[in-house]
Design a protein around this motif. Structure first.
Motif, PDB file in Angstrom:
ATOM      1  N   ILE B 359     108.364   4.100  -0.181  1.00 30.16           N
ATOM      2  CA  ILE B 359     108.056   3.885  -1.594  1.00 30.16           C
ATOM      3  C   ILE B 359     109.317   3.482  -2.332  1.00 30.16           C
ATOM      4  O   ILE B 359     109.261   2.751  -3.322  1.00 30.16           O
ATOM      5  N   GLY B 360     110.452   3.923  -1.825  1.00 28.95           N
ATOM      6  CA  GLY B 360     111.709   3.558  -2.479  1.00 28.95           C
ATOM      7  C   GLY B 360     112.823   4.404  -1.920  1.00 28.95           C
ATOM      8  O   GLY B 360     112.646   5.108  -0.933  1.00 28.95           O
ATOM      9  N   ARG B 361     113.971   4.271  -2.566  1.00 27.27           N
ATOM     10  CA  ARG B 361     115.159   5.036  -2.231  1.00 27.27           C
ATOM     11  C   ARG B 361     114.839   6.496  -1.910  1.00 27.27           C
ATOM     12  O   ARG B 361     114.322   7.231  -2.750  1.00 27.27           O
ATOM     13  N   ASN B 362     115.129   6.927  -0.689  1.00 31.73           N
ATOM     14  CA  ASN B 362     114.917   8.321  -0.264  1.00 31.73           C
ATOM     15  C   ASN B 362     113.452   8.760  -0.290  1.00 31.73           C
ATOM     16  O   ASN B 362     113.169   9.956  -0.286  1.00 31.73           O
ATOM     17  N   LYS B 363     112.549   7.811  -0.359  1.00 31.88           N
ATOM     18  CA  LYS B 363     111.139   8.173  -0.498  1.00 31.88           C
ATOM     19  C   LYS B 363     110.291   7.406   0.508  1.00 31.88           C
ATOM     20  O   LYS B 363     110.130   6.196   0.398  1.00 31.88           O
ATOM     21  N   ALA B 364     109.763   8.111   1.490  1.00 29.33           N
ATOM     22  CA  ALA B 364     108.839   7.477   2.423  1.00 29.33           C
ATOM     23  C   ALA B 364     107.861   8.523   2.915  1.00 29.33           C
ATOM     24  O   ALA B 364     108.074   9.733   2.724  1.00 29.33           O
ATOM     25  N   VAL B 365     106.784   8.054   3.514  1.00 27.90           N
ATOM     26  CA  VAL B 365     105.799   8.972   4.096  1.00 27.90           C
ATOM     27  C   VAL B 365     105.586   8.557   5.543  1.00 27.90           C
ATOM     28  O   VAL B 365     105.486   7.370   5.853  1.00 27.90           O
ATOM     29  N   VAL B 366     105.573   9.524   6.429  1.00 26.63           N
ATOM     30  CA  VAL B 366     105.412   9.241   7.859  1.00 26.63           C
ATOM     31  C   VAL B 366     104.305  10.126   8.419  1.00 26.63           C
ATOM     32  O   VAL B 366     104.301  11.343   8.201  1.00 26.63           O
ATOM     33  N   ASP B 367     103.367   9.504   9.107  1.00 25.38           N
ATOM     34  CA  ASP B 367     102.332  10.260   9.827  1.00 25.38           C
ATOM     35  C   ASP B 367     102.538  10.061  11.316  1.00 25.38           C
ATOM     36  O   ASP B 367     102.315   8.950  11.829  1.00 25.38           O
ATOM     37  N   LEU B 368     102.998  11.105  12.008  1.00 22.67           N
ATOM     38  CA  LEU B 368     102.970  11.047  13.466  1.00 22.67           C
ATOM     39  C   LEU B 368     101.735  11.817  13.920  1.00 22.67           C
ATOM     40  O   LEU B 368     101.068  12.466  13.124  1.00 22.67           O
ATOM     41  N   LYS B 369     101.476  11.764  15.214  1.00 26.39           N
ATOM     42  CA  LYS B 369     100.245  12.372  15.692  1.00 26.39           C
ATOM     43  C   LYS B 369     100.189  13.858  15.319  1.00 26.39           C
ATOM     44  O   LYS B 369      99.200  14.327  14.782  1.00 26.39           O
ATOM     45  N   ASN B 370     101.282  14.557  15.576  1.00 24.01           N
ATOM     46  CA  ASN B 370     101.258  16.003  15.355  1.00 24.01           C
ATOM     47  C   ASN B 370     102.211  16.441  14.250  1.00 24.01           C
ATOM     48  O   ASN B 370     102.508  17.610  14.104  1.00 24.01           O
ATOM     49  N   TRP B 371     102.736  15.494  13.518  1.00 28.62           N
ATOM     50  CA  TRP B 371     103.723  15.859  12.511  1.00 28.62           C
ATOM     51  C   TRP B 371     103.658  14.858  11.365  1.00 28.62           C
ATOM     52  O   TRP B 371     103.808  13.668  11.578  1.00 28.62           O
ATOM     53  N   LYS B 372     103.426  15.376  10.191  1.00 30.21           N
ATOM     54  CA  LYS B 372     103.415  14.521   9.004  1.00 30.21           C
ATOM     55  C   LYS B 372     104.516  14.993   8.068  1.00 30.21           C
ATOM     56  O   LYS B 372     104.629  16.166   7.793  1.00 30.21           O
ATOM     57  N   PHE B 373     105.345  14.061   7.626  1.00 26.05           N
ATOM     58  CA  PHE B 373     106.424  14.490   6.737  1.00 26.05           C
ATOM     59  C   PHE B 373     106.724  13.385   5.729  1.00 26.05           C
ATOM     60  O   PHE B 373     106.388  12.211   5.939  1.00 26.05           O
ATOM     61  N   GLN B 374     107.363  13.778   4.626  1.00 26.36           N
ATOM     62  CA  GLN B 374     107.614  12.870   3.522  1.00 26.36           C
ATOM     63  C   GLN B 374     108.993  13.139   2.943  1.00 26.36           C
ATOM     64  O   GLN B 374     109.518  14.228   3.119  1.00 26.36           O
ATOM     65  N   GLY B 375     109.530  12.162   2.274  1.00 28.90           N
ATOM     66  CA  GLY B 375     110.804  12.383   1.578  1.00 28.90           C
ATOM     67  C   GLY B 375     111.982  11.683   2.216  1.00 28.90           C
ATOM     68  O   GLY B 375     111.838  10.608   2.810  1.00 28.90           O
ATOM     69  N   VAL B 376     113.161  12.296   2.102  1.00 30.56           N
ATOM     70  CA  VAL B 376     114.415  11.659   2.520  1.00 30.56           C
ATOM     71  C   VAL B 376     114.444  11.403   4.026  1.00 30.56           C
ATOM     72  O   VAL B 376     114.748  10.299   4.473  1.00 30.56           O
ATOM     73  N   PHE B 377     114.078  12.435   4.800  1.00 30.23           N
ATOM     74  CA  PHE B 377     114.143  12.263   6.249  1.00 30.23           C
ATOM     75  C   PHE B 377     113.151  11.174   6.693  1.00 30.23           C
ATOM     76  O   PHE B 377     113.470  10.321   7.525  1.00 30.23           O
ATOM     77  N   ALA B 378     111.973  11.197   6.097  1.00 31.17           N
ATOM     78  CA  ALA B 378     110.968  10.174   6.404  1.00 31.17           C
ATOM     79  C   ALA B 378     111.525   8.781   6.115  1.00 31.17           C
ATOM     80  O   ALA B 378     111.276   7.820   6.845  1.00 31.17           O
ATOM     81  N   TRP B 379     112.308   8.712   5.060  1.00 26.40           N
ATOM     82  CA  TRP B 379     112.863   7.418   4.671  1.00 26.40           C
ATOM     83  C   TRP B 379     113.861   6.919   5.709  1.00 26.40           C
ATOM     84  O   TRP B 379     113.876   5.744   6.080  1.00 26.40           O
ATOM     85  N   PHE B 380     114.692   7.836   6.221  1.00 23.96           N
ATOM     86  CA  PHE B 380     115.634   7.441   7.262  1.00 23.96           C
ATOM     87  C   PHE B 380     114.895   7.046   8.552  1.00 23.96           C
ATOM     88  O   PHE B 380     115.271   6.091   9.222  1.00 23.96           O
ATOM     89  N   VAL B 381     113.840   7.785   8.856  1.00 24.47           N
ATOM     90  CA  VAL B 381     113.038   7.437  10.030  1.00 24.47           C
ATOM     91  C   VAL B 381     112.436   6.034   9.850  1.00 24.47           C
ATOM     92  O   VAL B 381     112.488   5.188  10.746  1.00 24.47           O
ATOM     93  N   TRP B 382     111.909   5.791   8.663  1.00 21.20           N
ATOM     94  CA  TRP B 382     111.311   4.483   8.374  1.00 21.20           C
ATOM     95  C   TRP B 382     112.340   3.371   8.617  1.00 21.20           C
ATOM     96  O   TRP B 382     112.054   2.371   9.279  1.00 21.20           O
ATOM     97  N   MET B 383     113.558   3.576   8.119  1.00 24.39           N
ATOM     98  CA  MET B 383     114.579   2.542   8.266  1.00 24.39           C
ATOM     99  C   MET B 383     114.958   2.345   9.727  1.00 24.39           C
ATOM    100  O   MET B 383     115.090   1.220  10.197  1.00 24.39           O
ATOM    101  N   PHE B 384     115.122   3.449  10.421  1.00 25.07           N
ATOM    102  CA  PHE B 384     115.531   3.372  11.814  1.00 25.07           C
ATOM    103  C   PHE B 384     114.473   2.626  12.637  1.00 25.07           C
ATOM    104  O   PHE B 384     114.786   1.736  13.431  1.00 25.07           O
TER     105      PHE B 384
END
Lengths: 425, 425
Positions: B359-384
């Motif tokens: 969604i923006g700086r430090n803001k992302a949402v990630v749905d994995l099969k067994n783990w859903k998370f949002q925020g800064v870490f999600a944003w780094f995962v998204w970039m990677f």
């Protein structure tokens, strides 16, 4: 045009090239209102346009948003505008988005391709003065190779793979060198089903040497470098016509090519209303005095390529290059403030910092005042100087990363036809 | 078309997207001849197109020359071609550059914007499926702001500064987030003489949640993030028309805007001759079996967005995303070789690797099969993940450098109008 009048005098600058930007920066945080107009919303780093045409750099890396350069200067206004006319009676600039009064006017409109009146060449040849033009050339080169795959007519195929560059100045030389490296390093891999050895690169130069503005030593060495790269140099040949297929010359020579790049000359980009014979001089440039005042005016100035400042060393005006433009822009900044303060202006003195051109990997020629050198070290100097003068930290980083990558991998990855050129015709 | 017949069977792949490239790579160095056709000479990394539209990335960084991907594969041929028709009687592909026989045909033509038959919206709205389209949107946004400076009509000015995005999928959400950050961080500096606080960003979503394909948790959080950024989300509203000025909906709501981005749906890019009702299914996709064979054919396949592979988990076909495309491309590579060797093919099993949106700086949402998370870490995962899937080392480096720069400096420097969009109209 929607620009508030303040108590500060208004300086209108036409053109956001090296000269206009240097001037605007100098006037930032001073008691003047600055209105800069350009038909692009970005500054173009023209010396690297040939790398865009040849897929070595991304176009955006050599462009910089003008608004950003001066964003911390509250009294600065940018307008994306085509200037149509200068109304010198009423001190107004007339543009496609309205009219604007000025107290001081600075023409920094640069130069444009000079076809010397040949409309056929203008129609069929490619120029390389702007980013869109350079991208068009990139697309055309790649489209031609794709098309060469499709024909079984050998002459047609060769014409599609041949390049004729008219003009042996820095632009022509740098483009030819880059094309020669692509021919050697990239085409055989990208087009294994084409005999790319048949691709020919020609430079046609009307006088008896290339890189005319530089030393004899530099010119000779550049010729050596180009010949080693397989570029054909035709000296004392003048191109007289091009119908989209055949290049004719003032000799018996003709060339079959689908790509003619016209780098044979530029002329000042004069503006209607400020084009009287009394001050428009050779090469369509505006004759200025040592304070950059256009002859006959106190409050109208010209700087950069468009300005013809004559002195005993340069009887035809200072060279049309980045250095005189930057130096004049800076000095005029000081002089305008002096003029407003009713102090005497200071005469411009050109500091010749030399000239350089790159021919390719590890190959460049550099003329400094007391030192002329060529080869690998010159090439590193060339790169360092270009990185240094590039505006913006991000652009420098991205260009640097691309150069390192291209050097290590012998590659140029931006060989992309984003906007086809031929399909549009 | 000038392609020699060898003793190897010929596989013709239409489309150089995720699916087509994955397949071609898998077939490299095998005993098949591969002919890949695309209307662009590059692969487009579509998930990052919205960053091109918003000046965060240079267009060339997310494009990769197709010829380069497969340059070490001697039996690979690329042709820049528009496919016009499939002649299924004679096993030929008919293109704008000639005809070509195939032994095996793979349709990997992807998807195109779905206007659901509304030609008015098609005419006036902006799409974001290709690099040129994304560049057009970039130009339009910047041109609108330049124009907003010129008008004294408040309604017109607001319309020029408003953005309406139709569709709350990943494209719509990511674009809205990027625009909101530009509104906050860049516009006030670039346009100090405009009250950019008045610029409005709207997402219009026909159903009752955004990011419909993701978890409820991700959808809710994305909504939170967008609202914090000042984006207006209109749910259960359907856009019915747009005349270039006013957006009408199925409710009383109307929006005045000069920029409508249509991200409300895609459909399969079917090809004439291969469009019979027996296998063209919902969303204009080709119905395929578990081996990606188009229903009724043994030697014609479809992979990626264009293929509708139905299973009990996905009764409407696998999602139109990069992962199914890449996985199908790889698997079809194996299956084609098995088919040629007269071995039985293996059924495709989709490995759901999850979904993500930023969604923006430090803001992302990630749905994995067994783990859903949002925020800064999600944003780094998204970039990677995006850097990892980007093709080409240079592209990864340049995108990385740009992202670091943009993050540290709160900036997006590619706000350049290289090819004006409005002037062309």
């Amino acid at each position: 045009m929607n620009i508030p009048r303040t108590s500060f005098p208004r300086v209108v600058i036409i053109g956001g090239g090296f000269a206009g930007i240097a001037l605007a920066k100098k006037l930032s945080k001073q008691e003047v209102q600055v209105v800069l107009m350009d038909k692009h919303n970005y500054h173009t780093f023209q010396p690297l346009l040939y790398q865009v045409s040849t897929g070595g750099l991304e176009p955006d890396s050599i462009a910089y948003p003008i608004r950003k350069i001066l964003k911390d200067f509250p009294n600065f206004y940018f307008r994306l505008a085509h200037v149509k006319e200068i109304d010198i009676e009423k001190n107004r600039v007339i543009t496609d988005i309205g009219k604007l009064k000025f107290d001081y006017l600075v023409i920094a409109s640069g130069s444009e391709t000079n076809y010397f009146g040949n409309s056929e060449i203008e129609k069929y040849s490619m120029a390389m003065k702007t980013i869109p033009q350079s991208l068009n050339l990139r697309s055309l080169i790649l489209e031609n190779f794709e098309e060469a795959l499709l024909t079984s007519d050998l002459n047609e195929r060769n014409a599609l793979m041949n390049f004729v560059i008219v003009g042996g100045g820095p632009t022509g030389v740098e483009l030819a060198g880059a094309l020669a490296e692509i021919k050697k390093g990239i085409l055989p891999k990208d087009y294994p089903d084409l005999d790319t050895r048949l691709a020919q690169i020609h430079i046609i130069q009307s006088s008896d040497c290339i890189l005319k503005g530089m030393s004899e030593q530099a010119s000779k060495k550049a010729e050596d470098f180009l010949e080693k790269l397989g570029v054909n140099i035709w000296k004392n040949v003048r191109v007289t016509g091009y119908d989209g297929k055949t290049v004719s010359t003032n000799t018996d020579l003709t060339f079959e090519t689908a790509t003619l790049v016209w780098a044979a000359g530029v002329k000042g980009a004069t503006i209607k209303g400020l084009d009287a014979d009394t001050f428009v001089t050779k090469g369509n440039r505006l004759l200025v005095n040592e304070f950059n005042q256009v002859k006959g005016f106190n409050h109208i100035f010209a700087i950069g390529d468009i300005a013809s400042m004559v002195n005993h060393e340069f009887p035809e005006g200072l060279p049309m290059m980045a250095q005189p433009a930057i130096q004049q822009g800076k000095q005029l900044g000081d002089n305008l403030l002096r003029l407003i303060d009713e102090k005497p202006m200071r005469a411009f003195v050109y500091k010749d910092k030399g000239a350089m051109a790159t021919i390719g990997r590890n190959k460049a020629v550099v003329d400094l005042k007391n030192w002329k050198f060529q080869g690998v070290f010159a090439w590193f100097v060339w790169m360092f100087v270009h990185l240094f003068f590039l505006i913006g930290f991000r652009n420098r980083m991205v260009v640097f990363v691309n150069w390192v990558y291209n050097y290590v991998r012998f590659d140029r990855e931006a060989r992309l036809i984003i906007r086809p050129f031929k399909k549009k015709l």
